[in-house]
Write a protein that holds these residues in place. Structure first.
Motif, PDB file in Angstrom:
ATOM      1  N   ALA A 130       0.977  -1.212   0.031  1.00 44.58           N
ATOM      2  CA  ALA A 130      -0.051  -0.014   0.093  1.00 44.58           C
ATOM      3  C   ALA A 130       0.913   1.365   0.015  1.00 44.58           C
ATOM      4  N   GLN A 131       1.969   1.237   0.606  1.00 40.12           N
ATOM      5  CA  GLN A 131       2.949   2.429   0.974  1.00 40.12           C
ATOM      6  C   GLN A 131       3.566   2.553  -0.430  1.00 40.12           C
ATOM      7  N   ALA A 132       4.145   1.527  -1.286  1.00 35.67           N
ATOM      8  CA  ALA A 132       4.699   1.533  -2.293  1.00 35.67           C
ATOM      9  C   ALA A 132       3.776   2.325  -3.387  1.00 35.67           C
ATOM     10  N   SER A 133       2.443   1.617  -3.532  1.00 37.17           N
ATOM     11  CA  SER A 133       1.614   2.407  -4.485  1.00 37.17           C
ATOM     12  C   SER A 133       1.129   3.646  -4.173  1.00 37.17           C
ATOM     13  N   ARG A 134       1.257   4.279  -2.849  1.00 36.04           N
ATOM     14  CA  ARG A 134       1.007   5.805  -2.541  1.00 36.04           C
ATOM     15  C   ARG A 134       2.420   6.242  -3.235  1.00 36.04           C
ATOM     16  N   LEU A 135       3.506   5.765  -2.746  1.00 35.61           N
ATOM     17  CA  LEU A 135       4.646   6.327  -3.361  1.00 35.61           C
ATOM     18  C   LEU A 135       4.730   6.913  -4.772  1.00 35.61           C
ATOM     19  N   ALA A 136       4.288   5.511  -5.594  1.00 35.50           N
ATOM     20  CA  ALA A 136       3.983   5.468  -6.985  1.00 35.50           C
ATOM     21  C   ALA A 136       2.982   6.455  -7.512  1.00 35.50           C
ATOM     22  N   THR A 137       1.915   6.619  -6.719  1.00 43.70           N
ATOM     23  CA  THR A 137       0.930   7.489  -7.162  1.00 43.70           C
ATOM     24  C   THR A 137       1.338   9.158  -7.012  1.00 43.70           C
ATOM     25  N   SER A 138       1.936   9.417  -6.119  1.00 44.88           N
ATOM     26  CA  SER A 138       2.602  10.529  -5.668  1.00 44.88           C
ATOM     27  C   SER A 138       3.797  11.076  -6.711  1.00 44.88           C
ATOM     28  N   GLU A 139       4.438  10.174  -7.048  1.00 38.51           N
ATOM     29  CA  GLU A 139       5.483  10.283  -8.299  1.00 38.51           C
ATOM     30  C   GLU A 139       4.714  10.673  -9.621  1.00 38.51           C
ATOM     31  N   ALA A 140       3.769   9.886  -9.766  1.00 45.04           N
ATOM     32  CA  ALA A 140       2.959   9.600 -11.297  1.00 45.04           C
ATOM     33  C   ALA A 140       2.254  11.033 -11.242  1.00 45.04           C
TER      34      ALA A 140
ATOM     35  N   ALA B  45       8.635  -2.943  -3.142  1.00 42.22           N
ATOM     36  CA  ALA B  45       7.531  -3.434  -3.856  1.00 42.22           C
ATOM     37  C   ALA B  45       7.794  -4.919  -3.994  1.00 42.22           C
ATOM     38  N   GLN B  46       9.156  -5.459  -4.390  1.00 41.29           N
ATOM     39  CA  GLN B  46       9.445  -6.770  -4.681  1.00 41.29           C
ATOM     40  C   GLN B  46       9.275  -7.390  -3.484  1.00 41.29           C
ATOM     41  N   ILE B  47      10.099  -7.065  -2.282  1.00 44.04           N
ATOM     42  CA  ILE B  47      10.083  -7.609  -1.060  1.00 44.04           C
ATOM     43  C   ILE B  47       8.649  -7.739  -0.516  1.00 44.04           C
ATOM     44  N   SER B  48       7.817  -6.797  -0.598  1.00 42.84           N
ATOM     45  CA  SER B  48       6.345  -6.917  -0.034  1.00 42.84           C
ATOM     46  C   SER B  48       5.483  -8.154  -0.901  1.00 42.84           C
ATOM     47  N   LEU B  49       5.847  -8.083  -2.087  1.00 44.49           N
ATOM     48  CA  LEU B  49       4.938  -9.044  -2.953  1.00 44.49           C
ATOM     49  C   LEU B  49       5.634 -10.568  -2.481  1.00 44.49           C
ATOM     50  N   GLY B  50       7.017 -10.641  -2.621  1.00 41.34           N
ATOM     51  CA  GLY B  50       7.294 -11.831  -2.020  1.00 41.34           C
ATOM     52  C   GLY B  50       7.216 -12.405  -0.897  1.00 41.34           C
ATOM     53  N   ASP B  51       6.943 -11.570   0.217  1.00 40.11           N
ATOM     54  CA  ASP B  51       6.428 -12.061   1.550  1.00 40.11           C
ATOM     55  C   ASP B  51       4.989 -12.595   1.391  1.00 40.11           C
ATOM     56  N   TYR B  52       4.309 -11.960   0.608  1.00 39.93           N
ATOM     57  CA  TYR B  52       2.870 -12.168   0.492  1.00 39.93           C
ATOM     58  C   TYR B  52       2.706 -13.578  -0.346  1.00 39.93           C
ATOM     59  N   ARG B  53       3.682 -13.649  -1.314  1.00 39.40           N
ATOM     60  CA  ARG B  53       3.422 -14.912  -2.120  1.00 39.40           C
ATOM     61  C   ARG B  53       3.928 -16.005  -1.256  1.00 39.40           C
ATOM     62  N   ASN B  54       4.801 -15.931  -0.241  1.00 34.15           N
ATOM     63  CA  ASN B  54       5.572 -16.838   0.533  1.00 34.15           C
ATOM     64  C   ASN B  54       4.320 -17.379   1.597  1.00 34.15           C
TER      65      ASN B  54
END
Lengths: 198, 207
Positions: A130-140, B45-54
């Protein structure tokens, strides 16, 4: 004088890169060290090990209590009593029931602990995404706004250049594009009007 | 010009100081085997996705099994019924071993009474054992369900927060787009108005 902004001025500092590297290393170490433990706990929580141990102990306790008694006379008394087997049967079943219930409670708690840890990690992962998507949205959004601002500035600059070109004149005030004609005079007045309004 | 030169020199001095500090930091981290993270956002983002996949691969089925067991487990009752059947032969054998070890000899009437008492004791013990097991099973299942509900509540809260965040991002993008469109329209009207006004003024010769 100012110049074009340089990308190198906006690069991450060494301390930022070091901090990110340490954080990534710690995450990797955690995965390597603790993930096998979580998986082993998960598998152990599904086994019947505690149940077997507790039930065997309960069984041994019952037979020890009834068979030895600690005193030779007590043993003789039990062997001589017609109801000793009946008492033992009830004690055996009661103790086995308690042992089984305790073992199941231990197993359930273990499973809940493992699931709590796993779900906690998944929740952390969800919040991270969720935080990564917020960062990406802010950047976009920042990029989109910057593009729009650039377009507007280009449009404004083009208008100013066009106005200046239309109204460009020589030392005698004669319009350079259209000469000493009515159109040239109109262009001069038009350019002056634009300049007054900006 | 002089001011610009002094400012430039100060900037160079400051940069030299920062470079020295960065070099010292880099030197102190040598030998630690730290990985290079060029894109922290992507790595995150990759780490978070990896954790969820795990979690999905290693724990999802485990969770489903737990929920199923919390609702349907009857292992304690089945165990109590098996113990009831086992108790008869165990206690009969124990009584016989005791008598044989100590040389006790019971009369036929005593033996018959012992057998009757054993059966009675076993039956009573079995009834009590199975009933106790039913109560214990109910308690164990409820306790397990309660733990699962606590975990589920946290999942619900996290998921709602995440959805709220996504919705807020969507609203921010929509608002930014509306504002950009409005600003563009305003700019066009302004340019158009300026041009028309300039033309009118020029034509009227009011300058």
């Amino acid at each position: 004088m100012g110049g074009k902004p340089s990308k190198s001025d906006y690069q991450a500092s060494t301390s930022e890169k070091t901090s990110a590297s340490i954080a990534y290393k710690e995450w990797e170490d955690h995965k390597t060290t603790y993930e096998p433990i979580y998986l082993a706990m998960r598998d152990a929580s599904k086994s019947t090990g505690p149940s077997t141990i507790l039930r065997r102990r309960a069984s041994a306790d019952v037979f020890q209590a009834f068979d030895t008694g600690g005193q030779g006379d007590a043993m003789m008394q039990q062997a001589d009593t017609v109801s000793s087997g009946s008492d033992m049967a009830q004690a055996y079943q009661g103790q086995q029931g308690l042992a089984s219930a305790s073992a199941l409670g231990i197993q359930n708690k273990e499973q809940a602990n493992v699931l709590g840890i796993a779900r906690g990690q998944a929740a952390d992962a969800q919040m991270g995404l969720a935080q990564a998507s917020r960062l990406a949205t802010s950047e976009a959004l920042t990029r989109a706004k910057a593009k729009q601002d650039t377009k507007m500035a280009q449009l404004s600059a083009a208008g100013q250049i066009a106005g200046a070109a239309i109204g460009a004149r020589d030392d005698q005030g004669k319009n350079l594009l259209f000469g000493d004609t009515k159109l040239g005079a109109f262009s001069n007045r038009f350019s002056d009007a634009l300049a007054r309004q900006s | 010009m002089l001011g610009m030169g002094i400012g430039h020199t100060a900037s160079l001095v400051r940069k030299a100081g920062e470079d020295a500090k960065n070099a010292e930091l880099r030197k102190s981290t040598e030998g630690l085997g730290l990985p290079t993270v060029n894109d922290p956002e992507r790595t995150y983002a990759q780490i978070s996705l990896g954790d969820y996949r795990n979690f999905v691969e290693n724990y999802k089925d485990f969770e489903q099994d737990m929920v199923y067991e919390a609702l349907t487990d009857t292992s304690l009752v089945q165990r109590a019924e098996a113990d009831r059947d086992m108790a008869q032969q165990l206690t009969t054998g124990a009584a016989q071993r005791n008598a044989s070890r100590l040389g006790v000899s019971l009369t036929p009437a005593q033996q018959a009474e012992q057998t009757r008492q054993l059966q009675l004791g076993n039956t009573l013990g079995g009834i009590q054992g199975v009933n106790d097991a039913r109560i214990a099973q109910l308690e164990a299942n409820k306790s397990k369900l309660s733990d699962l509900m606590n975990i589920g509540r946290d999942i619900n809260r996290t998921s709602l927060n995440q959805l709220g965040s996504a919705a807020a991002d969507a609203t921010a993008r929509k608002n930014a787009y509306q504002q950009a469109k409005a600003a563009y329209k305003q700019q066009m009207y302004q340019v158009g108005g300026t041009v028309v006004a300039g033309g009118l003024l020029a034509m009227a010769g009011l300058i």
